[in-house]
Design a protein around this motif. Structure first.
Motif, PDB file in Angstrom:
ATOM      1  N   GLY A  60      18.062  11.293   3.351  1.00  0.00           N
ATOM      2  CA  GLY A  60      16.804  11.227   4.062  1.00  0.00           C
ATOM      3  C   GLY A  60      15.698  11.720   3.148  1.00  0.00           C
ATOM      4  O   GLY A  60      15.949  12.190   2.039  1.00  0.00           O
ATOM      5  N   VAL A  61      14.480  11.608   3.630  1.00  0.00           N
ATOM      6  CA  VAL A  61      13.329  12.100   2.880  1.00  0.00           C
ATOM      7  C   VAL A  61      12.213  12.365   3.873  1.00  0.00           C
ATOM      8  O   VAL A  61      12.117  11.685   4.896  1.00  0.00           O
ATOM      9  CB  VAL A  61      12.863  11.089   1.798  1.00  0.00           C
ATOM     10  N   SER A  62      11.416  13.354   3.602  1.00  0.00           N
ATOM     11  CA  SER A  62      10.264  13.588   4.458  1.00  0.00           C
ATOM     12  C   SER A  62       9.246  12.484   4.212  1.00  0.00           C
ATOM     13  O   SER A  62       9.149  11.940   3.101  1.00  0.00           O
ATOM     14  CB  SER A  62       9.636  14.955   4.166  1.00  0.00           C
ATOM     15  N   HIS A 107       4.191  11.017  -1.436  1.00  0.00           N
ATOM     16  CA  HIS A 107       3.878  11.691  -2.702  1.00  0.00           C
ATOM     17  C   HIS A 107       4.359  10.844  -3.884  1.00  0.00           C
ATOM     18  O   HIS A 107       3.613  10.608  -4.836  1.00  0.00           O
ATOM     19  CB  HIS A 107       4.528  13.076  -2.711  1.00  0.00           C
ATOM     20  N   VAL A 108       5.602  10.384  -3.826  1.00  0.00           N
ATOM     21  CA  VAL A 108       6.139   9.543  -4.899  1.00  0.00           C
ATOM     22  C   VAL A 108       5.354   8.236  -4.988  1.00  0.00           C
ATOM     23  O   VAL A 108       4.992   7.785  -6.071  1.00  0.00           O
ATOM     24  CB  VAL A 108       7.644   9.272  -4.701  1.00  0.00           C
ATOM     25  N   ALA A 109       5.075   7.625  -3.842  1.00  0.00           N
ATOM     26  CA  ALA A 109       4.333   6.359  -3.821  1.00  0.00           C
ATOM     27  C   ALA A 109       2.945   6.530  -4.435  1.00  0.00           C
ATOM     28  O   ALA A 109       2.507   5.685  -5.222  1.00  0.00           O
ATOM     29  CB  ALA A 109       4.228   5.829  -2.394  1.00  0.00           C
ATOM     30  N   ASP A 112       0.857  -1.186   0.000  1.00  0.00           N
ATOM     31  CA  ASP A 112       0.000   0.000   0.000  1.00  0.00           C
ATOM     32  C   ASP A 112       0.897   1.240   0.000  1.00  0.00           C
ATOM     33  O   ASP A 112       2.123   1.141   0.069  1.00  0.00           O
ATOM     34  CB  ASP A 112      -0.978  -0.020   1.179  1.00  0.00           C
ATOM     35  N   ASN A 113       0.299   2.413  -0.101  1.00  0.00           N
ATOM     36  CA  ASN A 113       1.083   3.639  -0.224  1.00  0.00           C
ATOM     37  C   ASN A 113       1.983   3.894   0.979  1.00  0.00           C
ATOM     38  O   ASN A 113       3.079   4.422   0.836  1.00  0.00           O
ATOM     39  CB  ASN A 113       0.174   4.843  -0.472  1.00  0.00           C
ATOM     40  N   TRP A 114       1.527   3.546   2.171  1.00  0.00           N
ATOM     41  CA  TRP A 114       2.353   3.745   3.370  1.00  0.00           C
ATOM     42  C   TRP A 114       3.577   2.832   3.332  1.00  0.00           C
ATOM     43  O   TRP A 114       4.691   3.257   3.631  1.00  0.00           O
ATOM     44  CB  TRP A 114       1.541   3.462   4.635  1.00  0.00           C
ATOM     45  N   GLN A 115       3.367   1.579   2.962  1.00  0.00           N
ATOM     46  CA  GLN A 115       4.481   0.634   2.880  1.00  0.00           C
ATOM     47  C   GLN A 115       5.441   1.019   1.753  1.00  0.00           C
ATOM     48  O   GLN A 115       6.656   0.912   1.905  1.00  0.00           O
ATOM     49  CB  GLN A 115       3.955  -0.783   2.659  1.00  0.00           C
ATOM     50  N   ALA A 116       4.882   1.469   0.633  1.00  0.00           N
ATOM     51  CA  ALA A 116       5.710   1.901  -0.484  1.00  0.00           C
ATOM     52  C   ALA A 116       6.554   3.110  -0.078  1.00  0.00           C
ATOM     53  O   ALA A 116       7.733   3.202  -0.434  1.00  0.00           O
ATOM     54  CB  ALA A 116       4.841   2.233  -1.694  1.00  0.00           C
ATOM     55  N   GLU A 163      11.879  12.794  -9.394  1.00  0.00           N
ATOM     56  CA  GLU A 163      11.212  12.977  -8.094  1.00  0.00           C
ATOM     57  C   GLU A 163      12.147  12.610  -6.943  1.00  0.00           C
ATOM     58  O   GLU A 163      12.245  13.330  -5.955  1.00  0.00           O
ATOM     59  CB  GLU A 163       9.936  12.128  -8.013  1.00  0.00           C
ATOM     60  N   LEU A 164      12.830  11.462  -7.069  1.00  0.00           N
ATOM     61  CA  LEU A 164      13.744  11.026  -6.012  1.00  0.00           C
ATOM     62  C   LEU A 164      14.893  12.009  -5.847  1.00  0.00           C
ATOM     63  O   LEU A 164      15.314  12.299  -4.719  1.00  0.00           O
ATOM     64  CB  LEU A 164      14.281   9.628  -6.308  1.00  0.00           C
ATOM     65  N   GLU A 165      15.412  12.528  -6.957  1.00  0.00           N
ATOM     66  CA  GLU A 165      16.519  13.491  -6.900  1.00  0.00           C
ATOM     67  C   GLU A 165      16.082  14.753  -6.134  1.00  0.00           C
ATOM     68  O   GLU A 165      16.855  15.311  -5.354  1.00  0.00           O
ATOM     69  CB  GLU A 165      16.967  13.886  -8.315  1.00  0.00           C
ATOM     70  N   MET A 166      14.839  15.191  -6.361  1.00  0.00           N
ATOM     71  CA  MET A 166      14.351  16.394  -5.681  1.00  0.00           C
ATOM     72  C   MET A 166      14.064  16.146  -4.208  1.00  0.00           C
ATOM     73  O   MET A 166      14.242  17.032  -3.385  1.00  0.00           O
ATOM     74  CB  MET A 166      13.088  16.901  -6.377  1.00  0.00           C
TER      75      MET A 166
END
Length: 80
Positions: free
Chosen positions: A46-48, A54-56, A28-32, A72-75
């Motif tokens: 790190g990432v917020s 958002h990416v998921a 699911d989106n949380w796990q992703a 997206e990951l780079e940003m």
């Protein structure tokens, strides 16, 4: 605009592997989002939580292309 493998923080192969795992795992989106955060942490970033979700969500709803996912990951990647 396509990102060349050596232009960014992550190789296209690494992003492709992550994308494949996310699309095939049935998370699911949380796990992703947790998997995305783990991917970034393993590479020293790190990432917020919101950014990872958002990416998921975009990956799930639009089948985010490899190039767009890499962008997206780079940003989102925050130096630790």
């Amino acid at each position: 605009m396509e990102i060349a493998p050596n232009d960014g923080k992550f190789s296209q192969d690494d992003v492709a592997d992550l994308r494949s795992e996310l699309l095939s795992s049935g998370l699911d989106n949380w796990q992703a989002a947790e998997l995305i955060a783990s991917f970034l942490a393993a590479r020293g970033y790190g990432v917020s939580t919101e950014g990872a979700r958002h990416v998921a969500c975009h990956l799930d709803s639009t089948h985010l292309s490899l190039e767009n996912m890499q962008r997206e990951l780079e940003m989102l990647a925050l130096p630790m």
